[in-house]
Design a protein around this motif. Structure first.
Motif, short mmCIF file in Angstrom:
data_model
loop_
_atom_site.label_atom_id
_atom_site.label_comp_id
_atom_site.label_asym_id
_atom_site.label_seq_id
_atom_site.Cartn_x
_atom_site.Cartn_y
_atom_site.Cartn_z
N ILE A 66 32.54 38.72 48.30
CA ILE A 66 33.57 39.00 47.30
C ILE A 66 34.25 40.31 47.69
N ASN A 81 25.44 37.37 46.65
CA ASN A 81 26.80 37.90 46.66
C ASN A 81 26.81 39.22 47.41
N ASN A 87 29.33 42.24 47.84
CA ASN A 87 30.56 42.83 47.32
C ASN A 87 31.09 43.83 48.34
N ASP A 102 37.07 35.46 41.87
CA ASP A 102 35.87 34.68 42.18
C ASP A 102 35.48 33.86 40.97
N ARG A 113 22.22 32.12 44.80
CA ARG A 113 23.32 32.56 45.67
C ARG A 113 23.33 34.07 45.82
N ARG A 160 28.06 34.31 49.21
CA ARG A 160 29.46 34.52 48.83
C ARG A 160 29.83 35.97 49.12
#
Length: 99
Positions: free
Chosen positions: A68, A84, A86, A74, A82, A66
């Motif tokens: 972000i 992430n 950023n 989110d 998962r 993911r």
């Protein structure tokens, strides 16, 4: 009586605290991993921090990922596998984490 009330308050506050097992770095009693646990192997992508987010297009990322961006909404679902990424307003990767 005052001492009994003080002891009761101390025990009540201690029951609210979440302990972390020092050997496994997991939270005791909650079932959720501690924040320091790298359940998605995000640390292997630490070299990407500071790079432009378009770098992610050239990296083979297997599994759930993911991205972000700053000020982006989110979901709050917890998925320990998962990764992430950023990304800041300058389109640079600021950090990686698991959830």
């Amino acid at each position: 009586m005052k001492n009994l009330l003080t002891i009761a308050i101390i025990f009540a506050l201690a029951a609210c605290d979440t302990a972390v097992d020092p050997d496994t770095q997991t939270s005791i009693g909650t079932g959720l991993p501690a924040v320091t646990e790298d359940t998605c192997n995000a640390s292997q992508y630490a070299a990407l921090i500071g790079e432009d987010a378009t770098t992610l297009e050239r990296v083979l990322l297997l599994g759930q990922v993911r991205v972000i961006r700053q000020n982006q909404a989110d979901t709050m679902d917890f998925r320990p596998e998962r990764i992430n990424f950023n990304v800041g307003s300058d389109n640079r990767i600021r950090s990686t984490s698991c959830s």
